[in-house]
Design a protein around this motif. Structure first.
Motif, PDB file in Angstrom:
ATOM      1  N   TRP A  91       0.827  -1.213   0.000  1.00 36.56           N
ATOM      2  CA  TRP A  91       0.000   0.000   0.000  1.00 36.56           C
ATOM      3  C   TRP A  91       0.855   1.256   0.000  1.00 36.56           C
ATOM      4  CZ3 TRP A  91      -4.636   0.101  -1.665  1.00 36.56           C
ATOM      5  CH2 TRP A  91      -5.412   1.250  -1.513  1.00 36.56           C
ATOM      6  N   HIS A  92       1.973   1.230   0.695  1.00 39.54           N
ATOM      7  CA  HIS A  92       2.871   2.388   0.670  1.00 39.54           C
ATOM      8  C   HIS A  92       3.502   2.557  -0.712  1.00 39.54           C
ATOM      9  CE1 HIS A  92       3.606   2.931   5.283  1.00 39.54           C
ATOM     10  NE2 HIS A  92       2.333   2.751   4.981  1.00 39.54           N
ATOM     11  N   VAL A  93       3.780   1.449  -1.387  1.00 45.59           N
ATOM     12  CA  VAL A  93       4.272   1.534  -2.769  1.00 45.59           C
ATOM     13  C   VAL A  93       3.228   2.206  -3.650  1.00 45.59           C
ATOM     14  CG1 VAL A  93       4.867   0.167  -4.806  1.00 45.59           C
ATOM     15  CG2 VAL A  93       5.867  -0.398  -2.584  1.00 45.59           C
ATOM     16  N   ARG A  94       1.984   1.820  -3.466  1.00 48.53           N
ATOM     17  CA  ARG A  94       0.907   2.439  -4.252  1.00 48.53           C
ATOM     18  C   ARG A  94       0.853   3.944  -3.987  1.00 48.53           C
ATOM     19  NH1 ARG A  94      -3.949   4.558  -3.501  1.00 48.53           N
ATOM     20  NH2 ARG A  94      -5.600   4.266  -5.043  1.00 48.53           N
ATOM     21  N   MET A  95       0.977   4.362  -2.717  1.00 49.26           N
ATOM     22  CA  MET A  95       0.938   5.789  -2.403  1.00 49.26           C
ATOM     23  C   MET A  95       2.141   6.510  -3.013  1.00 49.26           C
ATOM     24  SD  MET A  95      -0.634   6.233   1.445  1.00 49.26           S
ATOM     25  CE  MET A  95       0.384   5.041   2.301  1.00 49.26           C
ATOM     26  N   ALA A  96       3.308   5.879  -2.978  1.00 50.46           N
ATOM     27  CA  ALA A  96       4.492   6.512  -3.571  1.00 50.46           C
ATOM     28  C   ALA A  96       4.306   6.716  -5.071  1.00 50.46           C
ATOM     29  CB  ALA A  96       5.725   5.656  -3.292  1.00 50.46           C
ATOM     30  N   LEU A  97       3.751   5.708  -5.750  1.00 51.29           N
ATOM     31  CA  LEU A  97       3.528   5.844  -7.186  1.00 51.29           C
ATOM     32  C   LEU A  97       2.411   6.833  -7.491  1.00 51.29           C
ATOM     33  CD1 LEU A  97       3.972   2.142  -8.340  1.00 51.29           C
ATOM     34  CD2 LEU A  97       5.659   3.988  -8.258  1.00 51.29           C
ATOM     35  N   ASN A  98       1.474   6.989  -6.562  1.00 48.77           N
ATOM     36  CA  ASN A  98       0.445   8.024  -6.717  1.00 48.77           C
ATOM     37  C   ASN A  98       1.080   9.412  -6.676  1.00 48.77           C
ATOM     38  OD1 ASN A  98      -2.556   8.976  -4.837  1.00 48.77           O
ATOM     39  ND2 ASN A  98      -1.960   9.426  -6.924  1.00 48.77           N
ATOM     40  N   VAL A  99       2.015   9.615  -5.738  1.00 48.82           N
ATOM     41  CA  VAL A  99       2.733  10.889  -5.675  1.00 48.82           C
ATOM     42  C   VAL A  99       3.509  11.117  -6.972  1.00 48.82           C
ATOM     43  CG1 VAL A  99       4.565  12.152  -4.488  1.00 48.82           C
ATOM     44  CG2 VAL A  99       2.881  10.887  -3.165  1.00 48.82           C
ATOM     45  N   ALA A 100       4.155  10.059  -7.473  1.00 47.67           N
ATOM     46  CA  ALA A 100       4.908  10.198  -8.723  1.00 47.67           C
ATOM     47  C   ALA A 100       3.984  10.562  -9.880  1.00 47.67           C
ATOM     48  CB  ALA A 100       5.653   8.898  -9.020  1.00 47.67           C
ATOM     49  N   ALA A 101       2.792   9.951  -9.915  1.00 48.65           N
ATOM     50  CA  ALA A 101       1.848  10.254 -10.997  1.00 48.65           C
ATOM     51  C   ALA A 101       1.437  11.716 -10.985  1.00 48.65           C
ATOM     52  CB  ALA A 101       0.625   9.349 -10.871  1.00 48.65           C
ATOM     53  N   LEU A 102       1.358  12.313  -9.802  1.00 44.37           N
ATOM     54  CA  LEU A 102       0.930  13.705  -9.690  1.00 44.37           C
ATOM     55  C   LEU A 102       2.083  14.696  -9.833  1.00 44.37           C
ATOM     56  CD1 LEU A 102      -1.551  13.372  -6.689  1.00 44.37           C
ATOM     57  CD2 LEU A 102      -2.142  13.671  -9.094  1.00 44.37           C
ATOM     58  N   SER A 103       3.304  14.266  -9.508  1.00 41.60           N
ATOM     59  CA  SER A 103       4.415  15.214  -9.410  1.00 41.60           C
ATOM     60  C   SER A 103       5.473  15.066 -10.485  1.00 41.60           C
ATOM     61  CB  SER A 103       5.084  15.070  -8.025  1.00 41.60           C
ATOM     62  OG  SER A 103       4.153  15.239  -6.977  1.00 41.60           O
ATOM     63  N   CYS A 104       5.628  13.874 -11.058  1.00 44.98           N
ATOM     64  CA  CYS A 104       6.721  13.634 -12.008  1.00 44.98           C
ATOM     65  C   CYS A 104       6.276  13.982 -13.421  1.00 44.98           C
ATOM     66  CB  CYS A 104       7.176  12.175 -11.946  1.00 44.98           C
ATOM     67  SG  CYS A 104       7.814  11.678 -10.325  1.00 44.98           S
ATOM     68  N   ARG A 105       7.095  14.737 -14.093  1.00 46.94           N
ATOM     69  CA  ARG A 105       6.795  15.133 -15.463  1.00 46.94           C
ATOM     70  C   ARG A 105       7.914  14.642 -16.373  1.00 46.94           C
ATOM     71  NH1 ARG A 105       2.794  15.092 -13.687  1.00 46.94           N
ATOM     72  NH2 ARG A 105       1.270  16.720 -13.253  1.00 46.94           N
ATOM     73  N   SER A 106       7.566  13.729 -17.255  1.00 48.31           N
ATOM     74  CA  SER A 106       8.522  13.192 -18.217  1.00 48.31           C
ATOM     75  C   SER A 106       7.814  13.079 -19.554  1.00 48.31           C
ATOM     76  CB  SER A 106       9.035  11.825 -17.754  1.00 48.31           C
ATOM     77  OG  SER A 106       7.975  10.893 -17.678  1.00 48.31           O
ATOM     78  N   PRO A 107       8.547  12.851 -20.642  1.00 49.94           N
ATOM     79  CA  PRO A 107       7.889  12.708 -21.946  1.00 49.94           C
ATOM     80  C   PRO A 107       6.805  11.627 -21.904  1.00 49.94           C
ATOM     81  CG  PRO A 107      10.264  12.881 -22.224  1.00 49.94           C
ATOM     82  CD  PRO A 107      10.016  12.794 -20.749  1.00 49.94           C
ATOM     83  N   GLY A 108       5.609  12.018 -22.264  1.00 48.95           N
ATOM     84  CA  GLY A 108       4.493  11.080 -22.268  1.00 48.95           C
ATOM     85  C   GLY A 108       3.863  10.846 -20.914  1.00 48.95           C
ATOM     86  N   ASP A 109       4.267  11.617 -19.890  1.00 47.50           N
ATOM     87  CA  ASP A 109       3.715  11.425 -18.535  1.00 47.50           C
ATOM     88  C   ASP A 109       3.763   9.952 -18.146  1.00 47.50           C
ATOM     89  OD1 ASP A 109       3.295  14.039 -17.883  1.00 47.50           O
ATOM     90  OD2 ASP A 109       1.186  14.059 -18.440  1.00 47.50           O
TER      91      ASP A 109
END
Length: 304
Positions: A91-109
């Motif tokens: 579940w913590h992995v899921r939350m970390a990837l949720n943060v990445a989905a909202l904060s990380c900007r790369s080609p193609g998101d």
């Protein structure tokens, strides 16, 4: 003969003696030169003193000054990801990837697309992990379990949202997301603790860099403290709350009852059962800021 100089015997003797002594002086000088000790070369010049850093050290990765970092325990900085079960780790992995989905900007998101795909492909196992974590909190804290879990969730989201670490965290999040999507759902629980450690490493590295910055700052001030403002080392962050252990599934009962449980009733003056302990309040992991705050919400699951 006419025109010739006639020298007396004494004059001739003086000429011979002068020639002899002249030759003897040249031989003596040659002998002395051959026997003399060579003169030692002059010593090399004294090297200049080592350069002393006169520029005040700056926090790493653009972090703010006077920032508190966690204490070290068992060789690692204390984080809300310690002592987690496999379900909690997932579940913590899921939350970390949720943060990445909202904060990380790369080609193609990429991080956002990976997160949405993760919810679609591994939705059932993530739901089971969520139910298991809820059960853990309910067993550990009773009616206070929901609030306890929400406080830890906030702490975990804040931990993975630390701005200075985003640049190094995002590539790791994308790599972990790719691994999760490449494996079957049945393997996620076994991989979750490793994935969580990989996602946490950029933050552990940042804390180590910040601790080194504080050390260099203290050394710099010890040399130039007479001309600068005294620096106070920030207090370490309080330990984050620890998630509860794994609780048995609802309806679980032991298959064997001990003889004491079968034959001996509880004493009449037995003390009442201990009430579940209230969880400690979550402590902030970042310096307070006056800017707008992003409300972290899961992304919709109906997009590919």
């Amino acid at each position: 003969m006419p025109g010739m100089t006639v020298r007396s015997p004494s004059e001739k003797l003086m000429i011979v003696l002068r020639r002899f002594y002249g030759r003897l002086s040249l031989v003596s000088l040659a002998v002395l030169a051959a026997c003399s000790t060579p003169v030692a070369p002059p010593p090399p010049p004294t090297p200049p003193p080592p350069l002393v850093e006169t520029v005040r050290p700056r926090p790493p990765m653009g972090a703010v000054e006077n920032m508190s970092i966690p204490e070290i325990q068992d060789g690692k900085y204390l984080t809300p990801n310690r002592k987690v079960t496999s379900n909690t780790a997932l579940w913590h992995v899921r939350m970390a990837l949720n943060v990445a989905a909202l904060s990380c900007r790369s080609p193609g998101d990429l991080a956002r697309l990976q997160y949405n795909r993760l919810l679609h492909v591994h939705g059932p196992i993530l739901t089971q992990a969520n139910e298991a974590v809820d059960r853990n909190y309910k067993v550990a804290y009773g009616a206070a379990g929901f609030g306890a879990r929400e406080r830890l969730n906030t702490t975990v989201y804040n931990f993975f949202s630390l701005p200075p670490v985003m640049k190094s965290f995002c590539p790791v999040a994308e790599a972990v997301g790719a691994k999760l999507l490449a494996m079957p759902s049945s393997a996620l629980l076994d991989y979750a603790p490793t994935a969580l450690a990989e996602l946490e490493k950029p933050f552990q590295d940042f804390y180590a860099a910040y601790a080194d910055y504080l050390r260099r700052l203290a050394e710099w001030q010890s040399r130039f403290g007479g001309t600068v403002t005294v620096w106070a080392v920030p207090s370490p962050l309080p330990p984050p709350p620890v998630p509860p252990g794994e609780a048995p599934r609802q309806g679980f009962a032991p298959s064997v009852t001990s003889a004491i449980q079968q034959n001996l009733p509880p004493p009449p003056d037995a003390a009442p059962a201990a009430q579940p302990a209230r969880p400690p309040a979550a402590a902030p992991t970042q310096p307070a800021t006056s800017g707008p705050k992003l409300m972290v919400q899961p992304l919709p699951t109906n997009t590919e």
